[in-house]
Design a protein around this motif. Sequence first.
Motif, PDB file in Angstrom:
ATOM      1  N   ASN A  60       0.870  -1.171   0.000  1.00  0.00           N
ATOM      2  CA  ASN A  60       0.000   0.000   0.000  1.00  0.00           C
ATOM      3  C   ASN A  60       0.909   1.223   0.000  1.00  0.00           C
ATOM      4  OD1 ASN A  60      -1.623   2.205   0.644  1.00  0.00           O
ATOM      5  ND2 ASN A  60      -2.989   0.972   1.915  1.00  0.00           N
ATOM      6  N   GLU A  61       1.231   1.726  -1.188  1.00  0.00           N
ATOM      7  CA  GLU A  61       2.181   2.828  -1.308  1.00  0.00           C
ATOM      8  C   GLU A  61       1.728   4.066  -0.544  1.00  0.00           C
ATOM      9  OE1 GLU A  61       0.840   1.353  -4.001  1.00  0.00           O
ATOM     10  OE2 GLU A  61       2.465   0.558  -5.234  1.00  0.00           O
ATOM     11  N   ALA A  62       0.453   4.396  -0.635  1.00  0.00           N
ATOM     12  CA  ALA A  62      -0.049   5.607   0.018  1.00  0.00           C
ATOM     13  C   ALA A  62       0.165   5.550   1.527  1.00  0.00           C
ATOM     14  CB  ALA A  62      -1.528   5.808  -0.304  1.00  0.00           C
ATOM     15  N   GLU A  63      -0.127   4.405   2.129  1.00  0.00           N
ATOM     16  CA  GLU A  63       0.052   4.257   3.571  1.00  0.00           C
ATOM     17  C   GLU A  63       1.533   4.326   3.957  1.00  0.00           C
ATOM     18  OE1 GLU A  63      -0.737   0.852   6.917  1.00  0.00           O
ATOM     19  OE2 GLU A  63      -2.186   1.050   5.292  1.00  0.00           O
ATOM     20  N   ALA A  64       2.390   3.641   3.191  1.00  0.00           N
ATOM     21  CA  ALA A  64       3.828   3.660   3.481  1.00  0.00           C
ATOM     22  C   ALA A  64       4.407   5.066   3.308  1.00  0.00           C
ATOM     23  CB  ALA A  64       4.555   2.674   2.567  1.00  0.00           C
ATOM     24  N   GLU A  65       3.996   5.756   2.257  1.00  0.00           N
ATOM     25  CA  GLU A  65       4.500   7.112   2.015  1.00  0.00           C
ATOM     26  C   GLU A  65       4.051   8.071   3.116  1.00  0.00           C
ATOM     27  OE1 GLU A  65       3.092   7.698  -1.984  1.00  0.00           O
ATOM     28  OE2 GLU A  65       4.621   6.326  -2.772  1.00  0.00           O
ATOM     29  N   ARG A  66       2.823   7.895   3.588  1.00  0.00           N
ATOM     30  CA  ARG A  66       2.321   8.725   4.679  1.00  0.00           C
ATOM     31  C   ARG A  66       3.114   8.440   5.963  1.00  0.00           C
ATOM     32  NH1 ARG A  66      -2.517   8.136   3.248  1.00  0.00           N
ATOM     33  NH2 ARG A  66      -2.950   6.221   4.383  1.00  0.00           N
ATOM     34  N   ALA A  67       3.354   7.171   6.257  1.00  0.00           N
ATOM     35  CA  ALA A  67       4.097   6.781   7.459  1.00  0.00           C
ATOM     36  C   ALA A  67       5.531   7.297   7.434  1.00  0.00           C
ATOM     37  CB  ALA A  67       4.092   5.266   7.614  1.00  0.00           C
ATOM     38  N   LEU A  68       6.132   7.365   6.240  1.00  0.00           N
ATOM     39  CA  LEU A  68       7.517   7.827   6.107  1.00  0.00           C
ATOM     40  C   LEU A  68       7.618   9.336   5.897  1.00  0.00           C
ATOM     41  CD1 LEU A  68       8.843   4.946   3.831  1.00  0.00           C
ATOM     42  CD2 LEU A  68       9.278   5.270   6.269  1.00  0.00           C
ATOM     43  N   GLY A  69       6.491  10.000   5.740  1.00  0.00           N
ATOM     44  CA  GLY A  69       6.501  11.445   5.536  1.00  0.00           C
ATOM     45  C   GLY A  69       7.066  11.857   4.184  1.00  0.00           C
ATOM     46  N   LEU A  70       6.803  11.061   3.159  1.00  0.00           N
ATOM     47  CA  LEU A  70       7.313  11.381   1.828  1.00  0.00           C
ATOM     48  C   LEU A  70       6.432  12.415   1.148  1.00  0.00           C
ATOM     49  CD1 LEU A  70       8.222   7.789   0.592  1.00  0.00           C
ATOM     50  CD2 LEU A  70       9.681   9.452   1.760  1.00  0.00           C
ATOM     51  N   GLN A  71       7.012  13.191   0.267  1.00  0.00           N
ATOM     52  CA  GLN A  71       6.273  14.211  -0.469  1.00  0.00           C
ATOM     53  C   GLN A  71       5.599  13.565  -1.678  1.00  0.00           C
ATOM     54  OE1 GLN A  71       9.040  17.240  -1.608  1.00  0.00           O
ATOM     55  NE2 GLN A  71       9.702  17.624   0.484  1.00  0.00           N
ATOM     56  N   PRO A  72       4.262  13.628  -1.733  1.00  0.00           N
ATOM     57  CA  PRO A  72       3.554  13.020  -2.873  1.00  0.00           C
ATOM     58  C   PRO A  72       4.052  13.577  -4.204  1.00  0.00           C
ATOM     59  CG  PRO A  72       2.012  13.701  -1.173  1.00  0.00           C
ATOM     60  CD  PRO A  72       3.359  14.250  -0.787  1.00  0.00           C
ATOM     61  N   MET A  73       4.133  12.715  -5.195  1.00  0.00           N
ATOM     62  CA  MET A  73       4.564  13.040  -6.556  1.00  0.00           C
ATOM     63  C   MET A  73       6.044  13.391  -6.659  1.00  0.00           C
ATOM     64  SD  MET A  73       1.806  12.393  -8.102  1.00  0.00           S
ATOM     65  CE  MET A  73       2.236  12.845  -9.754  1.00  0.00           C
ATOM     66  N   ALA A  74       6.740  13.538  -5.555  1.00  0.00           N
ATOM     67  CA  ALA A  74       8.170  13.837  -5.592  1.00  0.00           C
ATOM     68  C   ALA A  74       8.994  12.636  -5.130  1.00  0.00           C
ATOM     69  CB  ALA A  74       8.487  15.047  -4.715  1.00  0.00           C
ATOM     70  N   GLU A  75       8.438  11.883  -4.183  1.00  0.00           N
ATOM     71  CA  GLU A  75       9.121  10.717  -3.629  1.00  0.00           C
ATOM     72  C   GLU A  75       8.115   9.579  -3.545  1.00  0.00           C
ATOM     73  OE1 GLU A  75      11.904  13.099  -0.447  1.00  0.00           O
ATOM     74  OE2 GLU A  75       9.789  12.807   0.010  1.00  0.00           O
ATOM     75  N   GLY A  76       8.599   8.358  -3.597  1.00  0.00           N
ATOM     76  CA  GLY A  76       7.659   7.245  -3.533  1.00  0.00           C
ATOM     77  C   GLY A  76       8.298   5.919  -3.183  1.00  0.00           C
ATOM     78  N   VAL A  77       7.465   5.013  -2.727  1.00  0.00           N
ATOM     79  CA  VAL A  77       7.895   3.659  -2.373  1.00  0.00           C
ATOM     80  C   VAL A  77       7.801   2.788  -3.624  1.00  0.00           C
ATOM     81  CG1 VAL A  77       7.353   1.641  -0.967  1.00  0.00           C
ATOM     82  CG2 VAL A  77       7.125   3.937  -0.001  1.00  0.00           C
ATOM     83  N   LEU A  78       8.878   2.067  -3.922  1.00  0.00           N
ATOM     84  CA  LEU A  78       8.888   1.160  -5.072  1.00  0.00           C
ATOM     85  C   LEU A  78       8.656  -0.291  -4.671  1.00  0.00           C
ATOM     86  CD1 LEU A  78      11.850   2.462  -7.240  1.00  0.00           C
ATOM     87  CD2 LEU A  78       9.422   2.712  -7.661  1.00  0.00           C
ATOM     88  N   ALA A  79       9.251  -0.705  -3.556  1.00  0.00           N
ATOM     89  CA  ALA A  79       9.153  -2.104  -3.155  1.00  0.00           C
ATOM     90  C   ALA A  79       9.536  -2.247  -1.691  1.00  0.00           C
ATOM     91  CB  ALA A  79      10.071  -2.970  -4.014  1.00  0.00           C
ATOM     92  N   VAL A  80       9.256  -3.418  -1.148  1.00  0.00           N
ATOM     93  CA  VAL A  80       9.666  -3.760   0.213  1.00  0.00           C
ATOM     94  C   VAL A  80      10.483  -5.041   0.120  1.00  0.00           C
ATOM     95  CG1 VAL A  80       8.887  -4.477   2.501  1.00  0.00           C
ATOM     96  CG2 VAL A  80       7.677  -2.661   1.292  1.00  0.00           C
ATOM     97  N   CYS A  81      11.633  -5.036   0.774  1.00  0.00           N
ATOM     98  CA  CYS A  81      12.492  -6.217   0.853  1.00  0.00           C
ATOM     99  C   CYS A  81      12.530  -6.675   2.300  1.00  0.00           C
ATOM    100  CB  CYS A  81      13.921  -5.902   0.407  1.00  0.00           C
ATOM    101  SG  CYS A  81      14.048  -5.369  -1.292  1.00  0.00           S
TER     102      CYS A  81
END
Length: 102
Positions: A56-77
């Motif tokens: 769930n990219e939106a949830e992960a990006e929110r939890a990490l405080g990423l800037q929408p459309m500028a930064e994003g989650v690609l995968a989880v290892c």
Amino acid sequence: PVQLILVCRFERMFWKYRGHAKAYRALTLDAGHVSQAIYSAATAQGLGAFVTAAINEAEAERALGLQPMAEGVLAVCGVGWRAAERVTAELDPLGQVWPVTR
């Protein structure tokens, strides 16, 4: 056990490639190379590993405080200890981790 979230800075990559059509492809190739290095390091230590883009990219990006459309989650290892007994399918083509029993 540990989970690693692979995050990218879209703006930086698109700036680097100057809007080239293959900028996103380069991002995904980089994520693939990083995940393969994690797999290799885990295997060398006798650990299990996985990579998934089913997140769930939106949830992960929110939890990490990423800037929408500028930064994003690609995968989880993930990396961790292998179970004492195999109960699910796992890639081990040479039968080195899970001995083949017939």
